[in-house]
Design a protein around this motif. Structure first.
Motif, PDB file in Angstrom:
ATOM      1  N   ASN A  67       9.507   7.092   6.515  1.00 28.53           N
ATOM      2  CA  ASN A  67       8.501   6.208   5.925  1.00 28.53           C
ATOM      3  C   ASN A  67       8.474   6.250   4.404  1.00 28.53           C
ATOM      4  O   ASN A  67       7.416   6.199   3.791  1.00 28.53           O
ATOM      5  CB  ASN A  67       7.113   6.540   6.487  1.00 28.53           C
ATOM      6  CG  ASN A  67       7.111   6.508   7.993  1.00 28.53           C
ATOM      7  OD1 ASN A  67       7.481   5.526   8.591  1.00 28.53           O
ATOM      8  ND2 ASN A  67       6.728   7.616   8.605  1.00 28.53           N
ATOM      9  N   LEU A  74       3.078  10.248   9.168  1.00 26.53           N
ATOM     10  CA  LEU A  74       4.164   9.953   8.233  1.00 26.53           C
ATOM     11  C   LEU A  74       5.422  10.766   8.510  1.00 26.53           C
ATOM     12  O   LEU A  74       6.479  10.461   7.961  1.00 26.53           O
ATOM     13  CB  LEU A  74       3.687  10.158   6.795  1.00 26.53           C
ATOM     14  CG  LEU A  74       2.625   9.158   6.318  1.00 26.53           C
ATOM     15  CD1 LEU A  74       2.145   9.526   4.926  1.00 26.53           C
ATOM     16  CD2 LEU A  74       3.153   7.735   6.339  1.00 26.53           C
ATOM     17  N   LYS A  86       1.842   1.003  10.438  1.00 28.51           N
ATOM     18  CA  LYS A  86       2.271   0.631   9.090  1.00 28.51           C
ATOM     19  C   LYS A  86       1.309  -0.396   8.487  1.00 28.51           C
ATOM     20  O   LYS A  86       0.910  -0.286   7.335  1.00 28.51           O
ATOM     21  CB  LYS A  86       3.698   0.057   9.128  1.00 28.51           C
ATOM     22  CG  LYS A  86       4.310  -0.091   7.743  1.00 28.51           C
ATOM     23  CD  LYS A  86       5.744  -0.541   7.815  1.00 28.51           C
ATOM     24  CE  LYS A  86       6.661   0.641   7.898  1.00 28.51           C
ATOM     25  NZ  LYS A  86       8.063   0.335   7.639  1.00 28.51           N
TER      26      LYS A  86
END
Length: 65
Positions: free
Chosen positions: A6, A38, A47
């Motif tokens: 991420n 994360l 997200k």
């Protein structure tokens, strides 16, 4: 080198000037929960929630200045 999960979301948090715990607070989750999220590839839903919280935090920050 291990690719960090991420990195786009982490970069967005950093660019916003917010701290990770502040984003977590805006999402109504604990800082440790966001940290755990994360570490894994985020689902599209997660997200979107993180990005919405960043956007919200940026606008709140803008109002304070």
């Amino acid at each position: 080198m291990i690719k960090q999960q991420n990195s786009d979301v982490r970069a967005a948090i950093k660019a916003s000037g917010l701290k990770q715990y502040e984003v977590a607070t805006l999402m109504n989750v604990s800082a440790s929960y966001l940290s755990q999220l994360l570490l894994q590839p985020l689902s599209e839903d997660h997200k979107k929630r993180v990005m919405a919280a960043i956007k919200q935090g940026e606008s709140l920050k803008g109002e304070q200045e």
